[in-house]
Design a protein around this motif. Structure first.
Motif, PDB file in Angstrom:
ATOM      1  N   ALA A 194      53.191  52.051  59.632  1.00  0.00           N
ATOM      2  CA  ALA A 194      53.062  50.632  59.968  1.00  0.00           C
ATOM      3  C   ALA A 194      51.894  49.998  59.223  1.00  0.00           C
ATOM      4  CB  ALA A 194      52.881  50.473  61.479  1.00  0.00           C
ATOM      5  N   ALA A 195      50.771  50.730  59.094  1.00  0.00           N
ATOM      6  CA  ALA A 195      49.616  50.212  58.353  1.00  0.00           C
ATOM      7  C   ALA A 195      49.968  49.997  56.883  1.00  0.00           C
ATOM      8  CB  ALA A 195      48.439  51.173  58.480  1.00  0.00           C
ATOM      9  N   PHE A 196      50.718  50.931  56.313  1.00  0.00           N
ATOM     10  CA  PHE A 196      51.138  50.773  54.921  1.00  0.00           C
ATOM     11  C   PHE A 196      52.072  49.579  54.773  1.00  0.00           C
ATOM     12  CE2 PHE A 196      54.211  51.636  51.509  1.00  0.00           C
ATOM     13  CZ  PHE A 196      53.350  51.770  50.433  1.00  0.00           C
ATOM     14  N   GLY A 197      53.013  49.436  55.698  1.00  0.00           N
ATOM     15  CA  GLY A 197      53.926  48.305  55.648  1.00  0.00           C
ATOM     16  C   GLY A 197      53.200  46.978  55.772  1.00  0.00           C
TER      17      GLY A 197
ATOM     18  N   THR B 100      44.882  44.098  63.627  1.00  0.00           N
ATOM     19  CA  THR B 100      46.074  44.946  63.673  1.00  0.00           C
ATOM     20  C   THR B 100      45.882  46.197  62.839  1.00  0.00           C
ATOM     21  OG1 THR B 100      47.473  42.990  63.961  1.00  0.00           O
ATOM     22  CG2 THR B 100      48.545  45.006  63.229  1.00  0.00           C
ATOM     23  N   LEU B 101      45.355  46.042  61.638  1.00  0.00           N
ATOM     24  CA  LEU B 101      45.101  47.196  60.783  1.00  0.00           C
ATOM     25  C   LEU B 101      44.072  48.122  61.406  1.00  0.00           C
ATOM     26  CD1 LEU B 101      45.995  48.281  58.018  1.00  0.00           C
ATOM     27  CD2 LEU B 101      44.040  47.094  57.003  1.00  0.00           C
ATOM     28  N   ARG B 102      43.061  47.544  62.040  1.00  0.00           N
ATOM     29  CA  ARG B 102      42.032  48.343  62.718  1.00  0.00           C
ATOM     30  C   ARG B 102      42.630  49.134  63.885  1.00  0.00           C
ATOM     31  NH1 ARG B 102      37.878  44.451  63.401  1.00  0.00           N
ATOM     32  NH2 ARG B 102      37.038  45.107  61.371  1.00  0.00           N
ATOM     33  N   GLY B 103      43.506  48.476  64.640  1.00  0.00           N
ATOM     34  CA  GLY B 103      44.139  49.161  65.753  1.00  0.00           C
ATOM     35  C   GLY B 103      45.034  50.301  65.300  1.00  0.00           C
ATOM     36  N   LEU B 104      45.748  50.100  64.212  1.00  0.00           N
ATOM     37  CA  LEU B 104      46.624  51.153  63.707  1.00  0.00           C
ATOM     38  C   LEU B 104      45.850  52.340  63.168  1.00  0.00           C
ATOM     39  CD1 LEU B 104      49.254  48.921  61.843  1.00  0.00           C
ATOM     40  CD2 LEU B 104      49.621  50.196  63.963  1.00  0.00           C
TER      41      LEU B 104
ATOM     42  N   THR C 194      41.673  60.130  62.623  1.00  0.00           N
ATOM     43  CA  THR C 194      42.312  61.327  63.169  1.00  0.00           C
ATOM     44  C   THR C 194      43.309  61.014  64.277  1.00  0.00           C
ATOM     45  OG1 THR C 194      40.429  61.574  64.675  1.00  0.00           O
ATOM     46  CG2 THR C 194      40.341  62.785  62.592  1.00  0.00           C
ATOM     47  N   ASP C 195      43.149  59.876  64.958  1.00  0.00           N
ATOM     48  CA  ASP C 195      44.025  59.559  66.090  1.00  0.00           C
ATOM     49  C   ASP C 195      45.301  58.829  65.684  1.00  0.00           C
ATOM     50  OD1 ASP C 195      42.195  60.697  67.832  1.00  0.00           O
ATOM     51  OD2 ASP C 195      41.120  58.812  68.138  1.00  0.00           O
ATOM     52  N   ALA C 196      45.389  58.388  64.442  1.00  0.00           N
ATOM     53  CA  ALA C 196      46.565  57.637  63.999  1.00  0.00           C
ATOM     54  C   ALA C 196      47.752  58.573  63.807  1.00  0.00           C
ATOM     55  CB  ALA C 196      46.270  56.896  62.706  1.00  0.00           C
ATOM     56  N   THR C 197      48.899  58.182  64.349  1.00  0.00           N
ATOM     57  CA  THR C 197      50.120  58.955  64.175  1.00  0.00           C
ATOM     58  C   THR C 197      50.780  58.607  62.844  1.00  0.00           C
ATOM     59  OG1 THR C 197      51.499  57.293  65.266  1.00  0.00           O
ATOM     60  CG2 THR C 197      50.441  58.946  66.675  1.00  0.00           C
ATOM     61  N   ALA C 198      51.805  59.395  62.497  1.00  0.00           N
ATOM     62  CA  ALA C 198      52.526  59.127  61.254  1.00  0.00           C
ATOM     63  C   ALA C 198      53.178  57.742  61.293  1.00  0.00           C
ATOM     64  CB  ALA C 198      53.586  60.206  61.020  1.00  0.00           C
ATOM     65  N   LEU C 199      53.680  57.343  62.473  1.00  0.00           N
ATOM     66  CA  LEU C 199      54.296  56.028  62.602  1.00  0.00           C
ATOM     67  C   LEU C 199      53.258  54.914  62.413  1.00  0.00           C
ATOM     68  CD1 LEU C 199      56.884  54.458  63.212  1.00  0.00           C
ATOM     69  CD2 LEU C 199      56.302  54.588  65.650  1.00  0.00           C
ATOM     70  N   GLU C 200      52.049  55.132  62.931  1.00  0.00           N
ATOM     71  CA  GLU C 200      50.988  54.128  62.768  1.00  0.00           C
ATOM     72  C   GLU C 200      50.545  54.042  61.313  1.00  0.00           C
ATOM     73  OE1 GLU C 200      48.820  54.128  67.144  1.00  0.00           O
ATOM     74  OE2 GLU C 200      48.345  55.718  65.705  1.00  0.00           O
ATOM     75  N   TRP C 201      50.473  55.166  60.633  1.00  0.00           N
ATOM     76  CA  TRP C 201      50.147  55.135  59.209  1.00  0.00           C
ATOM     77  C   TRP C 201      51.223  54.378  58.427  1.00  0.00           C
ATOM     78  CZ3 TRP C 201      45.916  55.848  56.571  1.00  0.00           C
ATOM     79  CH2 TRP C 201      44.904  56.662  57.083  1.00  0.00           C
TER      80      TRP C 201
END
Length: 262
Positions: free
Chosen positions: A150-153, A221-225, A141-148
């Motif tokens: 970045a996780a996909f990238g 990194t993925l966990r943080g995002l 719930t805390d992940a922003t659209a930019l973080e999502w």
């Protein structure tokens, strides 16, 4: 048509060929997906309370899901290239690769088709495993659209790097069985990373093995995002590892493909 247009056309043709193979033989893809899903369910419902108590001091299965899922997603990425290595070896041993060498197609279109097909299958596999994770309680719930994004990238970048390594393994293997065995470290290494427990909780003699390998910074990194834990220097390390592995796999695969056919 220009040389670039012809190369793109040939790569698209080889991608379509590999996707048709995946559709005709779905059992390999299903077997690759089954292992991460079983591990996810096992560690959540069987070991979840014990593992969460060991990490946070309180038995809370729902909290452990958030910690576990990024590692399971990376295991899904690491499992998929095994199928690529097998497919490349089959092309080599059955003679189709030698036939492609004699045809008027872009020389590396065969390899690019394998890579693009595998990356696409990996992304689909990650979405399937992620859907199962959400169904059993994972939330970001805390992940922003930019973080999502970045996780996909990062997911695509890891898939690309490991797939090029798998292509090299397939070209270097004498038969599909050897290719499957040679690709096994791509799936096993996440077990000795921070996928299931923090690196700090590991024995001192074992900790450097988990800390100084590519999968740990990628998982962190993925966990943080996804769940908002600290990333620190792991983000740069993750990207650097992916670029280094992708370059290594590409030049290794190209060198093996350009050698005299066996």
């Amino acid at each position: 048509m220009s040389g670039t247009s012809l190369a793109v056309r040939d790569c698209a043709t080889m991608l379509r060929r590999n996707l048709l193979h995946a559709r005709r033989y779905p059992s390999l893809t299903l077997n690759i997906l089954l292992t991460p899903i079983v591990l996810l369910l096992l560690f959540v419902y069987v070991f979840g309370d014990v593992m969460s108590a060991g990490i946070g001091g309180e038995a809370d299965r729902s909290a452990y899901i958030g910690y576990l899922v990024p590692g399971i997603l990376l295991m899904t990425i690491g499992a998929t290239p095994a199928g690529t290595a097998i497919s490349v070896t089959m092309d080599m041993t059955e003679g189709i690769m030698a036939r492609f060498r004699t045809m008027a197609i872009h020389r590396r279109a065969v390899l690019v088709g394998h890579v693009l097909g595998s990356v696409l299958q990996t992304v689909i596999g990650v979405l399937v495993v992620g859907t199962v994770a959400v169904a059993i309680g994972f939330r970001s719930t805390d992940a922003t659209a930019l973080e999502w994004l970045a996780a996909f990238g990062l997911t695509v970048l890891v898939a690309l790097a490991l797939t090029w390594i798998a292509v090299g393994l397939g070209l270097a293997s004498p038969n599909p069985e050897a290719a499957s065995n040679n690709a096994m470290p791509l799936f096993v290494l996440p077990f000795i990373s921070s996928a299931f427990v923090p690196v700090d909780a590991m024995p001192g003699w074992f900790r450097p093995v988990a800390e100084y390998q590519p999968f740990t910074p990628i998982i962190e990194t993925l966990r943080g995002l996804l769940i908002g834990t600290g990333i620190g220097h792991n983000g740069w390390l993750a990207v650097a590892w992916c670029l280094a592995l992708a370059a290594l796999g590409y030049f290794w695969s190209r060198a093996l493909f350009n050698r005299d056919p066996r």
